[in-house]
Each structure stands twice: as structure tokens, then as C-alpha cells.
Write a protein that holds these residues in place. Structure first.
Motif, PDB file in Angstrom:
ATOM      1  N   LEU A 135       0.823  -1.201   0.000  1.00  0.00           N
ATOM      2  CA  LEU A 135       0.000   0.000   0.000  1.00  0.00           C
ATOM      3  C   LEU A 135       0.862   1.259   0.000  1.00  0.00           C
ATOM      4  CD1 LEU A 135      -2.832   1.290   0.203  1.00  0.00           C
ATOM      5  CD2 LEU A 135      -2.553   1.194   2.695  1.00  0.00           C
ATOM      6  N   ILE A 136       1.865   1.282   0.842  1.00  0.00           N
ATOM      7  CA  ILE A 136       2.764   2.441   0.902  1.00  0.00           C
ATOM      8  C   ILE A 136       3.452   2.627  -0.450  1.00  0.00           C
ATOM      9  CG2 ILE A 136       4.820   3.410   1.999  1.00  0.00           C
ATOM     10  CD1 ILE A 136       3.988   1.698   4.529  1.00  0.00           C
ATOM     11  N   SER A 137       3.884   1.550  -1.046  1.00  0.00           N
ATOM     12  CA  SER A 137       4.539   1.636  -2.353  1.00  0.00           C
ATOM     13  C   SER A 137       3.591   2.162  -3.419  1.00  0.00           C
ATOM     14  CB  SER A 137       5.070   0.262  -2.769  1.00  0.00           C
ATOM     15  OG  SER A 137       6.012  -0.197  -1.821  1.00  0.00           O
ATOM     16  N   MET A 138       2.351   1.686  -3.411  1.00  0.00           N
ATOM     17  CA  MET A 138       1.383   2.098  -4.428  1.00  0.00           C
ATOM     18  C   MET A 138       0.966   3.552  -4.262  1.00  0.00           C
ATOM     19  SD  MET A 138       1.032  -0.301  -6.581  1.00  0.00           S
ATOM     20  CE  MET A 138       2.790  -0.410  -6.309  1.00  0.00           C
ATOM     21  N   ILE A 139       0.752   4.015  -3.017  1.00  0.00           N
ATOM     22  CA  ILE A 139       0.358   5.414  -2.853  1.00  0.00           C
ATOM     23  C   ILE A 139       1.504   6.325  -3.261  1.00  0.00           C
ATOM     24  CG2 ILE A 139       0.921   5.632  -0.384  1.00  0.00           C
ATOM     25  CD1 ILE A 139      -1.937   7.368  -2.355  1.00  0.00           C
ATOM     26  N   ASN A 140       2.732   5.907  -3.025  1.00  0.00           N
ATOM     27  CA  ASN A 140       3.857   6.715  -3.471  1.00  0.00           C
ATOM     28  C   ASN A 140       3.897   6.795  -4.995  1.00  0.00           C
ATOM     29  OD1 ASN A 140       5.862   7.910  -1.403  1.00  0.00           O
ATOM     30  ND2 ASN A 140       5.148   6.000  -0.486  1.00  0.00           N
ATOM     31  N   ALA A 141       3.635   5.691  -5.666  1.00  0.00           N
ATOM     32  CA  ALA A 141       3.576   5.712  -7.131  1.00  0.00           C
ATOM     33  C   ALA A 141       2.435   6.610  -7.605  1.00  0.00           C
ATOM     34  CB  ALA A 141       3.407   4.293  -7.674  1.00  0.00           C
ATOM     35  N   LEU A 142       1.271   6.477  -6.988  1.00  0.00           N
ATOM     36  CA  LEU A 142       0.129   7.303  -7.377  1.00  0.00           C
ATOM     37  C   LEU A 142       0.376   8.775  -7.075  1.00  0.00           C
ATOM     38  CD1 LEU A 142      -2.706   4.886  -6.282  1.00  0.00           C
ATOM     39  CD2 LEU A 142      -2.285   5.700  -8.618  1.00  0.00           C
ATOM     40  N   ASN A 143       1.046   9.077  -5.960  1.00  0.00           N
ATOM     41  CA  ASN A 143       1.403  10.472  -5.664  1.00  0.00           C
ATOM     42  C   ASN A 143       2.284  11.040  -6.760  1.00  0.00           C
ATOM     43  OD1 ASN A 143       1.874  10.186  -2.013  1.00  0.00           O
ATOM     44  ND2 ASN A 143       0.008  10.441  -3.195  1.00  0.00           N
ATOM     45  N   ARG A 144       3.227  10.260  -7.218  1.00  0.00           N
ATOM     46  CA  ARG A 144       4.134  10.737  -8.258  1.00  0.00           C
ATOM     47  C   ARG A 144       3.395  10.970  -9.570  1.00  0.00           C
ATOM     48  NH1 ARG A 144       6.570   9.182  -4.153  1.00  0.00           N
ATOM     49  NH2 ARG A 144       8.783   9.437  -3.728  1.00  0.00           N
ATOM     50  N   VAL A 145       2.462  10.094  -9.890  1.00  0.00           N
ATOM     51  CA  VAL A 145       1.626  10.291 -11.076  1.00  0.00           C
ATOM     52  C   VAL A 145       0.803  11.569 -10.911  1.00  0.00           C
ATOM     53  CG1 VAL A 145      -0.391   9.387 -12.319  1.00  0.00           C
ATOM     54  CG2 VAL A 145       1.526   7.866 -11.766  1.00  0.00           C
ATOM     55  N   GLY A 146       0.193  11.733  -9.749  1.00  0.00           N
ATOM     56  CA  GLY A 146      -0.646  12.909  -9.509  1.00  0.00           C
ATOM     57  C   GLY A 146       0.123  14.210  -9.560  1.00  0.00           C
ATOM     58  N   VAL A 147       1.285  14.248  -8.931  1.00  0.00           N
ATOM     59  CA  VAL A 147       2.094  15.470  -8.925  1.00  0.00           C
ATOM     60  C   VAL A 147       2.651  15.754 -10.323  1.00  0.00           C
ATOM     61  CG1 VAL A 147       4.196  16.542  -8.009  1.00  0.00           C
ATOM     62  CG2 VAL A 147       2.626  15.345  -6.463  1.00  0.00           C
ATOM     63  N   ALA A 148       3.189  14.737 -10.977  1.00  0.00           N
ATOM     64  CA  ALA A 148       3.789  14.941 -12.299  1.00  0.00           C
ATOM     65  C   ALA A 148       2.763  15.391 -13.336  1.00  0.00           C
ATOM     66  CB  ALA A 148       4.484  13.664 -12.770  1.00  0.00           C
ATOM     67  N   SER A 149       1.540  14.876 -13.222  1.00  0.00           N
ATOM     68  CA  SER A 149       0.514  15.217 -14.212  1.00  0.00           C
ATOM     69  C   SER A 149      -0.345  16.409 -13.789  1.00  0.00           C
ATOM     70  CB  SER A 149      -0.385  14.008 -14.477  1.00  0.00           C
ATOM     71  OG  SER A 149      -1.099  13.657 -13.301  1.00  0.00           O
ATOM     72  N   ARG A 150      -0.121  16.894 -12.566  1.00  0.00           N
ATOM     73  CA  ARG A 150      -0.910  17.985 -11.973  1.00  0.00           C
ATOM     74  C   ARG A 150      -2.383  17.618 -11.849  1.00  0.00           C
ATOM     75  NH1 ARG A 150       1.622  23.341 -14.612  1.00  0.00           N
ATOM     76  NH2 ARG A 150       3.491  23.418 -13.327  1.00  0.00           N
ATOM     77  N   LEU A 151      -2.621  16.413 -11.389  1.00  0.00           N
ATOM     78  CA  LEU A 151      -3.977  15.969 -11.114  1.00  0.00           C
ATOM     79  C   LEU A 151      -4.492  16.752  -9.909  1.00  0.00           C
ATOM     80  CD1 LEU A 151      -6.052  13.834 -12.037  1.00  0.00           C
ATOM     81  CD2 LEU A 151      -5.004  12.260 -10.397  1.00  0.00           C
ATOM     82  N   THR A 152      -5.629  17.388 -10.040  1.00  0.00           N
ATOM     83  CA  THR A 152      -6.165  18.193  -8.941  1.00  0.00           C
ATOM     84  C   THR A 152      -7.549  17.687  -8.543  1.00  0.00           C
ATOM     85  OG1 THR A 152      -7.091  19.794 -10.500  1.00  0.00           O
ATOM     86  CG2 THR A 152      -4.908  20.271  -9.603  1.00  0.00           C
TER      87      THR A 152
END
Length: 157
Positions: A135-152
Motif C-alpha cells: 500500500l505504501i509503495s502504491m500510494i507513493n507511485a500514485l502520488n508521483r503520477v498525480g504530482v507529475a501530471s498535476r492531477l487536482t
């Protein structure tokens, strides 16, 4: 003070959901599977929220704060999650999960110390600990996707 409804959100750079669904959907599925492997869905939301605080992912912060509230989380715990060590509001099990979350999220600097891992292992059976790390690994991956793509997050009215 500015009315937040008048401040435009940064423009989405790219939608991975649209342009890389073969990557994005399995990432979400893996995150859901990892969360399902924890006995406490609220703990999964706290873990997701704490990693998202560290990583600064607005979309994930909004999503997981809402998810925590939906599971009955109290506002004073959400308000103090970033300083969880300095509050009496979190159980020993939650503290172990949050310490592991921070250590894995900041892995380049922490290398996940044996003491942090051992404390988590005291509170989680091996299968649940494995899901927690996932879970920790996946949320970190999703955070990186969200920040890099500027998902708001969607505007709230």
C-alpha cells in the motif's frame, strides 16, 4: 484573503487514465488490493493520507481525507496527522504504520531502519505487513503520477 473559488487550479498536464490506461488501471487495482489486505480500512486511508502529505499530492490528499472521514475518522486526528508523533491521538499500531509509511516514502534517505520495520512487524502479521508495504509503495507511485501530471481535486461547492 482570496476566495479559493476564484483561484484557478493548475492545468492538468496529461491524463494517464486516458493516455496510458494499461498502466494506470493496474496501478489503481494494485493499490486497492493492498488496501484490502489490511484489517482496518481507516488505517489504509491514514497511510495514504500521510504519504500524500509528504509528497504534496493535492488530488490524493483530498481523496484520502474524504475516505478517512467516510470511515468515521475524527477531524482532530486528520488535523494533526502530519505531527502524529506529538499527539496522543494515535494507537501504537497506527504509529508503527505511520512510521513505516514515512520511512518507505523517504526511502532514499532512511533506507527503512531495522527498528522501524521491527516495530511494524510487532503490530502486523506477516501477510498484513506485506500488504502495508504494498500500500505504501502504491500510494507513493500514485502520488508521483498525480504530482507529475498535476492531477487536482474536483472543486467543492
Amino acid at each position: 484573503m482570496t476566495d479559493e473559488s476564484t483561484v484557478p487550479a493548475p492545468a492538468l498536464r496529461i491524463s494517464l487514465r486516458e493516455h496510458a490506461p494499461e498502466f494506470y488501471r493496474p496501478l489503481l487495482d494494485a493499490a486497492r488490493a493492498a488496501a484490502a489486505g489490511l484489517a482496518d480500512p481507516l488505517l489504509a486511508e491514514l497511510v495514504n493520507l500521510r504519504a500524500s502529505q509528504i509528497n504534496g499530492c493535492a488530488y490524493c490528499l483530498d481523496s484520502h481525507a474524504s475516505g478517512a472521514r467516510a470511515h468515521g475518522e475524527r477531524e482532530h486526528r486528520l488535523d494533526t496527522l502530519a505531527a502524529w508523533r506529538e499527539t496522543p491521538y494515535f494507537t501504537a499500531r497506527e504509529r508503527a504504520a505511520l512510521a513505516l509509511t514515512e520511512s518507505v516514502t523517504l526511502v532514499a534517505g532512511t533506507r527503512v531502519p531495522d527498528g522501524v520495520f521491527a516495530e511494524a512487524a510487532k503490530h502486523f502479521p506477516e501477510a498484513e505487513l506485506a500488504h502495508l508495504i504494498g500500500l505504501i509503495s502504491m500510494i507513493n507511485a500514485l502520488n508521483r503520477v498525480g504530482v507529475a501530471s498535476r492531477l487536482t481535486p474536483a472543486p467543492k461547492g
